[in-house]
Each structure stands twice: as C-alpha cells, then as structure tokens.
Scaffold this motif. Structure first.
Motif, short mmCIF file in Angstrom:
data_model
loop_
_atom_site.label_atom_id
_atom_site.label_comp_id
_atom_site.label_asym_id
_atom_site.label_seq_id
_atom_site.Cartn_x
_atom_site.Cartn_y
_atom_site.Cartn_z
N SER A 1 0.82 -1.20 0.00
CA SER A 1 0.00 0.00 0.00
C SER A 1 0.86 1.26 0.00
N TYR A 2 0.21 2.36 -0.28
CA TYR A 2 0.89 3.66 -0.26
C TYR A 2 1.47 3.94 1.12
N HIS A 3 0.70 3.64 2.17
CA HIS A 3 1.17 3.91 3.54
C HIS A 3 2.38 3.06 3.88
N GLU A 4 2.44 1.84 3.37
CA GLU A 4 3.63 1.01 3.58
C GLU A 4 4.85 1.62 2.90
N LEU A 5 4.64 2.19 1.70
CA LEU A 5 5.76 2.81 0.99
C LEU A 5 6.24 4.07 1.70
N VAL A 6 5.30 4.82 2.28
CA VAL A 6 5.68 6.02 3.04
C VAL A 6 6.57 5.63 4.21
N ARG A 7 6.19 4.56 4.94
CA ARG A 7 7.00 4.11 6.07
C ARG A 7 8.34 3.55 5.58
N ALA A 8 8.29 2.78 4.50
CA ALA A 8 9.50 2.11 4.01
C ALA A 8 10.57 3.10 3.57
N THR A 9 10.16 4.24 3.05
CA THR A 9 11.11 5.23 2.51
C THR A 9 11.30 6.42 3.44
N LYS B 1 10.08 3.43 -7.51
CA LYS B 1 10.15 4.44 -8.57
C LYS B 1 8.85 5.23 -8.56
N VAL B 2 8.92 6.46 -8.08
CA VAL B 2 7.75 7.34 -7.98
C VAL B 2 7.71 8.25 -9.21
N PHE B 3 6.61 8.24 -9.93
CA PHE B 3 6.49 9.00 -11.17
C PHE B 3 6.05 10.43 -10.88
N HIS B 4 6.67 11.38 -11.58
CA HIS B 4 6.34 12.80 -11.42
C HIS B 4 5.11 13.11 -12.27
N LEU B 5 3.96 13.15 -11.64
CA LEU B 5 2.71 13.28 -12.38
C LEU B 5 2.48 14.70 -12.89
N ASP B 6 3.39 15.63 -12.56
CA ASP B 6 3.31 16.97 -13.14
C ASP B 6 3.54 16.92 -14.65
N PHE B 7 4.26 15.90 -15.10
CA PHE B 7 4.53 15.73 -16.52
C PHE B 7 3.48 14.81 -17.14
N VAL C 1 2.46 9.54 -16.87
CA VAL C 1 1.42 8.51 -16.81
C VAL C 1 1.63 7.49 -17.92
N THR C 2 1.94 7.97 -19.12
CA THR C 2 2.22 7.07 -20.24
C THR C 2 3.42 6.20 -19.93
N SER C 3 4.45 6.79 -19.33
CA SER C 3 5.65 6.04 -18.98
C SER C 3 5.34 4.97 -17.94
N PHE C 4 4.52 5.32 -16.93
CA PHE C 4 4.11 4.35 -15.90
C PHE C 4 3.36 3.18 -16.52
N GLU C 5 2.41 3.50 -17.40
CA GLU C 5 1.61 2.44 -18.03
C GLU C 5 2.48 1.55 -18.91
N ALA C 6 3.45 2.16 -19.62
CA ALA C 6 4.34 1.37 -20.48
C ALA C 6 5.18 0.41 -19.65
N ILE D 1 9.90 -6.67 -11.23
CA ILE D 1 8.89 -5.81 -10.60
C ILE D 1 8.18 -6.61 -9.51
N ILE D 2 8.12 -6.04 -8.32
CA ILE D 2 7.50 -6.71 -7.17
C ILE D 2 6.03 -6.36 -7.09
N SER D 3 5.71 -5.09 -7.34
CA SER D 3 4.32 -4.65 -7.27
C SER D 3 4.23 -3.25 -7.87
N CYS D 4 3.03 -2.71 -7.86
CA CYS D 4 2.85 -1.31 -8.25
C CYS D 4 1.82 -0.70 -7.31
N CYS D 5 1.84 0.61 -7.23
CA CYS D 5 0.90 1.34 -6.37
C CYS D 5 0.37 2.51 -7.19
N SER D 6 -0.94 2.58 -7.36
CA SER D 6 -1.50 3.58 -8.27
C SER D 6 -2.83 4.11 -7.77
N ASN D 7 -2.93 5.45 -7.72
CA ASN D 7 -4.22 6.12 -7.56
C ASN D 7 -4.16 7.41 -8.36
N ASP D 8 -5.15 8.28 -8.21
CA ASP D 8 -5.20 9.49 -9.03
C ASP D 8 -4.02 10.42 -8.79
#
Length: 377
Positions: A74-82, A113-119, A123-128, A144-151
């Motif tokens: 989850s996102y919260h796990e990634l926040v703690r992990a990093t 790998k956190v994608f800069h959604l300002d660009f 999103v296209t790079s993440f999907e690819a 790849i172990i997993s992915c985490c995605s929301n808006d």
C-alpha cells in the motif's frame, strides 16, 4: 494448448470461468477491453509462467495464481519504508520519476520508482513500464515486485540492486571494474536484449539503453531497467515511428532523424554503451565534437593502438598487456559493428551475445595460463 494470445484485438466482455487449460504456459490478453472478474481459470493453470493482462478493465479479487508473483504493497507502507520519501533514501532521478530505497516492516529491501505526475508523459511512462515489466521474466531484467497507483500517486516497486548502476560504478573514484567485470556486464545486458528481441512472443524494443539503466546486484550481475519509453511491436511489425526522444549520444541516427524505432536501434545503443564501458568516456564528453564522436575516436584507435582509448584502470598487469589489448580490441570491434550508420548493416544481438561469449572464453583461458605460469614448480 500451451500458448494463447489475443492481444490488441479490441475484444470486449467477460471471460469464461469454467475453461480448463492445464497445459497453458503463456497467456496474453493485453490491450483489449475485457471486463468482469479476473479469469479464475488461471488458478488451475499450474504450468503458467508468462501472463499479460494489462490495459483491460478487469475487476474484483485477484486470483491467487496471479498474486503469487505480485505482492500487495500500500501507499502507507511505501511512506514508512522510505521514511516519507526522504532525500536520504533518494537513489536517483530521471525525466519522469525519482527512485528511492525502501525497507518494509518485514525487513525486505526494495526500490520505489515514484512518477512525477506533473509531466503528462509520466502517466504514459508508468503504463508502459507496467505493461512490459509485469509480463516478462529474465535473470538480467529488473524484477517488478508490485505497483501502487491512484489518481495522485503512481509508483513501481522493484527489486533493490545494492551495487547501484553501471554508470555509478564506472565513474566512481574507487572504480573496481576490471576487464572480466565489464565483459560479464555487457554479456548480461546483451542477454537481456536477446530475450526482448527474440525470446518473447512480442518484440520489445527498449529504446533507452545507457549505463544508468543497467543496475548491478550483490554479485555484480547486471539487470536492465527503465522501460518507460519502450515499444511493443507485434509480429507483423519490425519497425515503428515515435515522437518520444531517447537519450542524446546513445540513440541511433535513424531514431534521432526520423523517430524510427526498431531492434537495430537498440543494438546501436548497446554498441555505444560497450564503447563507454571500456573507454570510460561518455558519448557527450567535452572532447567530442562534430568532427570527432566516441565512435570515430574508437574506430581510429583500432587502426593504430586500441590502448590509446581504453580506460587506464584496465592496464595494471603488464604481463597480460598483449592479451588484454587483444581482448579489448575484439570487444570494441564488435561495438563498431553494432553502431554502423545503416540499421540493416548492424549485427543483431544474437550474434553479439555469441561473439562476446567466445571473447570471454578466450580471455579466461589466457588468464588461467598466466596463473599457471606464475605458480612455483
């Protein structure tokens, strides 16, 4: 049936739940518009090793057969992990994202790998990357172990590589990469490319080969990463057009001029990377001008003495000097064949792998003979 592919057919509707496919090894359903629950028959496909479900609208609970290779984080796990994506855990930055080191509560280390959604391209790079990396498996590709995605947040969770990138190792003050290390790394990268070009149902062109996209594990085994601008070409395609810009200095001439993407372009980038690995000179180094490029510099040295351009860190053992020169000359000659101006005249990556393996066999045999000569009678 062992292989089933219906990719890119604009199919709709849900999939049957009662299908029996006990011998299925590869299943490709990507890039349609399937809906409904995830196909439950996957649970009974015990031989399934390759699965691609990307770019559909499946819903509901993911069957355990899919979940085996994907860990839910989850996102919260990634926040703690990093440590809240602390600068202290920042491993590097790219055009579309930043990579952080993380440690989960159970002690597992990972790269996020956190994608800069300002660009918009992020999103296209993440999907690819999700589409490519979720379905391919090779010892020389980053897993790849997993992915985490929301808006508001998109990230890929990847296996952690403790020795960093090839670029970092090449240009560090305590560079420890000898000829064998560098040759092994090039063989690893070429093997990954061979899988992408020939070993997978769909041709995959990486499009951005360079030392920063080659990561090294604890045993210095190389793993290719960053598929953010990669292209999947169907069986009827060997080349496509793109407006996505690769990295200057590594991209093939036809890519820069016309946006032509093909596996020959990857071979060109690989050849440039080989040259950089053994000369420790970037293709955009200040010594290179319009009149002289990395390729022409290396090519001129092959007509005289290759040791003029070779990284001085590789010239320590005088007793082996001539054998080292022979080995590096063979490697750089191959790199020249990879980087010919015309795409059709370049060797393919299969041939590159075979020739690099032969070069390694000869070099190791010479090293073994030298060791035996040094041993007392």
């Amino acid at each position: 049936m062992t292989i089933l592919s219906v990719m890119e057919n604009e199919l709709t509707g849900s999939l049957p739940s009662t299908t029996e496919l006990p011998n299925l090894e590869m299943l490709y359903l990507a890039d349609n518009n399937f809906s409904g629950p995830f196909p439950s028959f996957i649970t009974n496909a015990s031989k399934l090793s390759v699965l691609n479900l990307g770019l559909n609208s499946f819903s509901g609970i993911i069957p355990s057969a899919i979940g085996k290779s994907w860990r839910r984080i989850s996102y919260h796990e990634l926040v703690r992990a990093t440590d809240r994506f602390s600068e202290n855990n920042l491993l590097g930055k790219g055009s579309f994202g930043s990579v952080y080191k993380g440690r989960l509560d159970d002690g597992m280390e990972l790269a996020v790998k956190v994608f800069h959604l300002d660009f918009e391209e992020a999103v296209t790079s993440f999907e690819a990357e999700c589409e490519v990396m979720s379905s391919i498996r090779h010892r020389n590709l980053v897993k790849i172990i997993s992915c985490c995605s929301n808006d508001d947040f998109k990230a890929l969770i990847l296996e952690y590589m403790p020795n960093g990138s090839l670029e970092q190792c090449l240009y560090s003050d305590n560079n420890v990469l000898d000829i064998s290390h560098r040759l092994n790394i090039m063989i690893d990268v070429a093997s990954a490319l061979e899988y992408l070009h020939f070993g997978y149902l769909t041709l995959i062109v990486h499009c951005d080969l360079k030392p920063s996209n080659v990561l090294l594990d604890e045993n210095m085994v190389a793993h290719l990463t960053d598929f953010g601008i990669s292209k999947l070409l169907g069986e009827e395609k060997s080349m496509t057009q793109t407006q996505t810009l690769a990295t200057i200095g590594y991209m093939a001439p036809e890519y820069g001029r016309e946006g032509r993407v093909s596996k020959n372009g990857d071979v060109y980038s690989f050849g440039i990377m080989v040259m950089e690995t053994f000369t420790r000179k970037k293709p955009i180094d200040e010594i290179f001008t319009e009149e002289m490029s990395l390729r022409s510099w290396v090519g001129d040295s092959l007509c005289e003495t290759v040791m003029k351009v070779v990284d001085t860190n590789l010239l320590m053992d005088d007793e082996q000097f001539s054998k080292k020169e022979e080995c590096v000359s063979s490697i750089l000659s191959l790199a020249m064949e990879c980087t010919r101006e015309s795409p059709e005249e370049r060797i393919n990556i299969k041939e590159a792998v075979n020739r690099l393996l032969k070069i390694r066999v000869n070099f190791l045999a010479n090293e073994a003979m030298a060791r035996r000569r040094r041993q007392p009678n």
